[in-house]
Design an enzyme around this catalytic site. Structure first.
Site, mmCIF file in Angstrom:
data_model
loop_
_atom_site.group_PDB
_atom_site.id
_atom_site.type_symbol
_atom_site.label_atom_id
_atom_site.label_comp_id
_atom_site.label_asym_id
_atom_site.label_seq_id
_atom_site.Cartn_x
_atom_site.Cartn_y
_atom_site.Cartn_z
ATOM 1 C CB SER A 70 -0.838 0.096 1.159
ATOM 2 O OG SER A 70 -0.086 0.101 2.547
ATOM 3 C CB THR A 207 -4.520 -2.415 -0.601
ATOM 4 O OG1 THR A 207 -4.241 -1.748 0.835
ATOM 5 C CG2 THR A 207 -3.815 -1.974 -1.511
ATOM 6 C CB THR A 228 -0.810 6.347 0.315
ATOM 7 O OG1 THR A 228 -1.516 5.068 -0.312
ATOM 8 C CG2 THR A 228 -1.127 7.633 -0.800
ATOM 9 N NE ARG A 238 -8.141 7.584 -5.313
ATOM 10 C CZ ARG A 238 -7.708 7.244 -4.131
ATOM 11 N NH1 ARG A 238 -6.496 7.101 -4.049
ATOM 12 N NH2 ARG A 238 -8.553 7.216 -2.928
ATOM 13 C CB THR A 261 -4.650 4.938 6.884
ATOM 14 O OG1 THR A 261 -5.402 4.538 7.954
ATOM 15 C CG2 THR A 261 -3.193 5.336 7.186
ATOM 16 N N GLY A 262 -7.068 4.916 4.634
ATOM 17 C CA GLY A 262 -8.214 4.469 4.202
ATOM 18 C C GLY A 262 -8.621 5.134 3.116
#
Length: 368
Positions: A70, A207, A228, A238, A261-262
């Protein structure tokens, strides 16, 4: 001791405890994948190093790790099989920030974001311009797509089907009948059965992982970074929340620092890191400040848990006195083995190895 003196000394105890609590200390927190990052960062701080240099050195250990799919080298690619990286940094003592987005072929983008902050009059560089900037400063390009990540990408490509169950990335109609897995085994002869199972899981559950790292020292200086490889199989170009100052990371050392995060799209819509810091400014604890941000995300979906169940997002907060918290939208996620894994975050306050602490959470996800 006279009764009056005892009463005065007893009354002073809570005040002393409060003063001790408010004194800054050396501490680093990060997302759960930052155990080693926290150790590296706290070591830099203990040697007297700057807090921003500390967190950048910390997350570099994750960017360099090909097994963390990730972040950085080994990150899962976009839909065209190209790894694109994002990062931002914020330096509390100066209030300055740097950011890079959609960077290709440059591994350590947290360092690159710091270079943007230190060597330009800009805050963000993106795409080809960011790569050119890196090359101008002598950073070598490299292929960031590992064989492990390529296996997951090819597995995802072969999982795509039209209404007639056709896929141009598998054998044609006139080819000898061969299942997709058999083809992949020929393409990746060194992959293990667990590798193939992992790739199939990632194809279905892309992920959104990242690493956020926040630091405080005894002088009250704070810094933060988030880096990231973004959402797996994303549309090229993106950009999520990680390079957005105020969303993926925000620092105001008069108050505290926060990061995430996420699923970045949800964080961008509420300017999550900035929201959390402002909540702490107005008296909320780090945990409550994070929970308020999560509630804002839930309200964007009218608290529809069926929709909210389709993604995860975590927040991390570090207050100027060293109090910290991690918070997640859900209590945990379902792992490949079917078990529920609670959300945690990493902490190191200088006492040796990093430890993990549980995140508080907004919603409870039941095991399938």
């Amino acid at each position: 001791m006279r009764r009056r003196d005892w009463l005065l000394s007893s009354a002073a105890l809570p005040m002393a405890a409060q003063a001790m609590q408010s004194a800054p200390k050396n501490i680093v927190i990060s997302s759960a994948n930052g155990m080693l990052a926290c150790e590296r960062a706290i070591a830099v701080i203990q040697r007297g190093g700057d807090t921003l240099e500390a967190v950048v050195q910390g997350v570099t250990t994750v960017e360099d790790d090909p097994n963390d799919t990730s972040v950085g080298f080994g990150g899962l690619p976009n839909e065209e099989g190209v790894v694109e990286l994002d990062a931002c940094v914020m330096h509390g003592p100066t209030g300055r920030a740097g950011s890079v987005a959609s960077v290709r072929n440059i591994k350590n983008v947290a360092r690159l974001a710091k270079m943007v902050m230190e060597n330009t009059d800009h805050v963000m560089l993106a795409g080809e311009g960011a790569t050119r900037f890196a090359k101008a400063w002598g950073i070598e390009e490299m292929n960031l797509l590992t064989e492990k990540a390529r296996l997951a990408w090819m597995t995802w490509k072969q999982s795509l089907r039209d209404g007639d169950n056709h896929n141009n990335w598998t054998d044609g109609l006139d080819a000898p009948e061969k299942k997709g897995t058999a083809m992949l085994r020929e393409m990746f002869p060194h992959a293990t059965e667990d590798d193939f199972q992992w790739a199939r899981w990632m194809a279905k559950h892309p992920t959104t992982g990242t690493i956020n790292c926040l630091a405080l020292n005894t002088k009250g200086e704070m810094s933060g970074t988030t880096t990231t490889s973004g959402l797996a199989w994303k549309i090229p170009g993106r950009v999520g929340d990680s390079p957005i100052v105020g969303a993926g990371c925000f620092v105001d050392q008069e108050v505290g620092a926060a990061g995430s995060t996420g699923r970045g799209e949800e964080n961008i819509r509420i300017a999550g890191a900035h929201t959390i810091v402002e909540n702490m400014r107005h008296g909320m604890s780090p945990a409550d400040a994070c929970m308020d941000a999560l509630k804002r995300i839930a309200r964007n979906y009218k608290n529809d848990q069926k929709k909210l169940d389709q993604f995860d997002i975590n927040f991390y907060a570090l207050r100027k006195d060293g109090v910290h918290a991690g918070a997640s939208l859900w209590n945990g996620r379902i792992r490949r083995d079917g078990y529920m894994a609670s959300f945690e975050y990493a902490v190191n306050d200088g006492g040796g190895q990093s430890r993990k602490e549980k995140c508080v959470y907004l919603l409870e996800r039941k095991k399938a």
